[in-house]
Design a protein around this motif. Structure first.
Motif, short mmCIF file in Angstrom:
data_model
loop_
_atom_site.label_atom_id
_atom_site.label_comp_id
_atom_site.label_asym_id
_atom_site.label_seq_id
_atom_site.Cartn_x
_atom_site.Cartn_y
_atom_site.Cartn_z
N MET A 46 0.84 -1.21 0.00
CA MET A 46 0.00 0.00 0.00
C MET A 46 0.87 1.26 0.00
O MET A 46 0.60 2.20 -0.75
CB MET A 46 -0.94 -0.03 1.21
CG MET A 46 -2.00 -1.11 1.07
SD MET A 46 -3.25 -1.07 2.36
CE MET A 46 -2.28 -1.57 3.76
N SER A 47 1.93 1.27 0.81
CA SER A 47 2.79 2.46 0.85
C SER A 47 3.62 2.56 -0.44
O SER A 47 3.86 3.67 -0.94
CB SER A 47 3.71 2.44 2.08
OG SER A 47 4.47 1.26 2.09
N LYS A 50 1.26 3.99 -2.96
CA LYS A 50 0.93 5.40 -2.70
C LYS A 50 2.02 6.33 -3.22
O LYS A 50 1.74 7.35 -3.86
CB LYS A 50 0.72 5.60 -1.20
CG LYS A 50 0.21 6.97 -0.84
CD LYS A 50 -0.05 7.09 0.66
CE LYS A 50 -0.57 8.48 1.01
NZ LYS A 50 -0.79 8.63 2.47
N THR A 51 3.30 5.99 -2.95
CA THR A 51 4.40 6.88 -3.38
C THR A 51 4.53 6.92 -4.90
O THR A 51 5.07 7.87 -5.45
CB THR A 51 5.74 6.43 -2.76
OG1 THR A 51 5.95 5.05 -3.08
CG2 THR A 51 5.75 6.60 -1.25
N LYS A 53 1.79 6.49 -6.91
CA LYS A 53 0.45 6.82 -7.42
C LYS A 53 -0.13 5.67 -8.25
O LYS A 53 -0.67 5.86 -9.35
CB LYS A 53 0.50 8.12 -8.23
CG LYS A 53 0.89 9.31 -7.37
CD LYS A 53 0.84 10.62 -8.09
CE LYS A 53 1.17 11.76 -7.15
NZ LYS A 53 1.37 13.04 -7.83
N PRO A 56 -3.27 0.28 -5.29
CA PRO A 56 -2.63 -0.72 -4.43
C PRO A 56 -3.12 -2.15 -4.67
O PRO A 56 -2.32 -3.09 -4.64
CB PRO A 56 -2.96 -0.26 -3.00
CG PRO A 56 -4.08 0.72 -3.13
CD PRO A 56 -3.98 1.31 -4.50
#
Length: 590
Positions: A46-47, A50-51, A53, A56
């Motif tokens: 997920m992280s 996120k970074t 874009k 996920p």
């Protein structure tokens, strides 16, 4: 290698295939918070998404297409916004237990990249009795260094003893004028404490008396032979008390470099700080002031008074020319880096010293920026021990509780309980059990809370044979050992070739919990929180009880009996190793 580590490595490889430029060291596999979703989980995707874009769940789907963990797991599930859930196959679980039974591991791996770590803890003061407050720094520090050593790190323990400072002027004056030699021989530290109290009261009442004490201190600092001889005697007598307490607690240090050790370098350090413009003179003293690099609320060199931010410098030289803790601590960091080249220095000191350590770490970084980049400086703070009234724990007369007296009382209270429960045992054996249980109860009660919380000292709670206490865990270990005494000649049973069977729900739950021992140790080391290990052991004892009550061991058929005896044996080994890592002993019979 343990199953979760194998899964983690395969997952990292799959992520590297999908995202070649990513830092896969952040891709970790950890126990599922809720076992209904699986045994292990990873939320790293997920992280990473996120970074970058990315979606996920789509990233999780792409990674899953490159991931093969069928050797250890059932089908991997994607949950929520991109969690990966892993459920172990019983065969993989049994294989891990059989490897432990053969002595290949005890559910933990040594660190792949061992670090050199200095742990600074306990730090009592010369000429003062160790008191109940010392149990916190001593117990937490000892548990942390044991965990770090177990994981394969090179650990150097240093007891930074308070053996220098203004109090010695008063002590020297008392020694020369009112020393009671017979009292010194009976109880040296009590007599030194009496000297200080008498002279300190006289100094408060009479400025001329204070000047006398200051003259004795100046003579000591200037190297006067008589005063140095007396000072050395005080240090030696105090060390005898320290060694006695540490011996009872089973605590050892690699070094005990007191404040006095660093005296030769203090003047040079202040001169260097002045020369570099890091420190400056103010009202006759020398201090390190804010450099404006931090917002005021985060700057330890500023304090808010009446709505205005004003300077709160770190003093490195007092107006009378004397040095203080900050100067000594800067010298200590410098010495440790030059002598041991550690990756990390951990200070186990109460939370009230937090502002001091923030100033120390920032000052050192300004003084030696290159050296500071290569070392992690950590303050491991902790809360207070409180009495039933919610105030700091004291004796009924309002005095500080001496640590030696506390340990004596712990052993006596434990002896009464052991004598009630096991009156048939010889007195010597009951005394030994009481020593192990009493001292263990005090240490464990201190390690169990979140270290930054205050906790209420309660004899009844800490010595209880039920609940999350040392006696409960020590009894759980002794109870397992008793199974082997009943198992006719299998007291040291090992089944390195036995086929461990995990069919019953309780067997599976116990086995899976054993597998998380290493992850718990790593979490303790990462966050400096021994209470994680306390809670793991308590849950282990609970799962064992459930297993033993629902899964016959000695009355089972031969194959099942052998498998379940090995499960008992592994549980006992982990319980013993875990308690030992917290600094607690075990007994075979209670």
């Amino acid at each position: 290698m343990l199953p979760h580590k194998q899964i983690e490595l395969r997952l990292q490889a799959a992520v590297r295939t999908v995202l070649p430029e990513s830092d896969v060291s952040v891709v970790l596999v950890r126990p599922c918070p809720d076992t209904k979703f699986g045994d292990y989980q990873s939320n790293a995707l997920m992280s990473l998404a996120k970074t970058r874009k990315l979606n996920p769940r789509q990233l999780a789907t792409n990674v899953l297409a490159k991931l093969d963990v069928s050797e250890w797991c059932e089908k991997v599930e994607i949950a929520g916004a991109g969690f990966l859930n892993f459920r172990l196959l019983p065969a993989a679980l049994a294989g891990a237990l059989q490897a432990a039974a053969r002595g290949e591991h005890l559910f933990f791996d040594k660190a792949a990249q061992p670090r050199t770590i200095v742990v600074d803890f306990s730090s009592p003061n010369v000429a003062k009795p160790m008191h109940v407050g010392h149990i916190r720094s001593t117990g937490i520090g000892d548990a942390l260094q044991r965990v770090l050593r177990l994981l394969g790190h090179l650990v150097i323990t240093d007891n930074h003893i308070g053996d220098w400072g203004t109090q010695f002027g008063k002590l020297l004056l008392g020694w020369k004028q009112i020393l009671d030699r017979p009292a010194l021989e009976r109880d040296a530290v009590a007599e030194l404490e009496r000297l200080y109290k008498v002279i300190n009261a006289e100094c408060d009442a009479n400025p001329a008396r204070l000047e006398e004490a200051k003259r004795e201190l100046v003579k000591l600092q200037a190297g006067d032979e008589e005063n140095l001889h007396i000072w050395r005697e005080m240090v030696k007598l105090s060390q005898i008390q320290f060694d006695t307490i540490y011996g009872r607690l089973g605590v050892k240090f690699d070094h005990a470099l007191g404040e006095s050790f660093y005296n030769p370098w203090l003047g040079e350090i202040v001169a260097d700080l002045l020369k570099r413009g890091i420190a400056r003179e103010s009202e006759g003293a020398v201090g390190v002031f804010s450099d404006g690099s931090l917002p005021p609320r985060e700057d330890p060199f500023l304090v808010n008074r009446d709505g205005e931010w004003v300077a709160d410098p770190a003093l490195v030289r007092k107006s009378d020319g004397g040095f203080n803790y900050m100067t000594t601590d800067l010298a200590t960091v410098d010495y440790r880096l030059k002598t041991w080249s550690p990756h990390e220095i951990v200070y186990v000191v109460d939370d009230r010293q937090s502002p001091h350590f923030r100033k120390l770490f920032l000052t050192f970084a300004r003084w030696q920026p290159d050296a500071a980049k290569g070392v992690k400086l950590v303050h491991v703070g902790f809360g207070k021990i409180l009495g039933d009234d919610g105030k700091p724990f004291k004796t009924r007369s309002g005095d500080t509780v001496k640590l030696g007296d506390l340990l004596d009382e712990a052993e006596e209270r434990a002896f009464k309980i052991v004598s009630e429960k096991s009156s048939d045992l010889p007195e010597a054996q009951r005394r030994e059990i009481a020593r192990v249980v009493g001292l263990g109860a005090v240490k464990y009660a201190d390690l169990l809370p979140n270290r930054q919380s205050d906790y209420v000292f309660s004899w009844d709670k800490m010595l209880a044979l039920n609940g999350n206490t040392a006696p409960y865990l020590q009894y759980a270990y002794a109870r397992i050992r008793s199974i082997f005494r009943k198992a006719e000649g299998t007291s040291n049973i090992q089944h390195p070739t036995s086929n461990i069977q995990l069919a019953a729900t309780e067997e599976l739950a116990l086995a899976k919990h054993l597998l998380n021992f290493g992850l718990t140790l790593e979490a303790v080391a990462e966050e400096y929180r021994p209470n994680f290990l306390c809670n793991f052991l308590y849950e282990l004892a609970g799962r064992f009880t459930s297993f033993y009550e629902n899964c016959p061991v000695l009355k089972a058929d031969a194959t099942t009996r052998a498998s379940r005896l090995e499960l008992c044996n592994l549980t006992a080994r982990v319980l013993r190793q875990g308690l030992e890592t917290l600094g607690l002993e075990t007994v075979e019979q209670m």
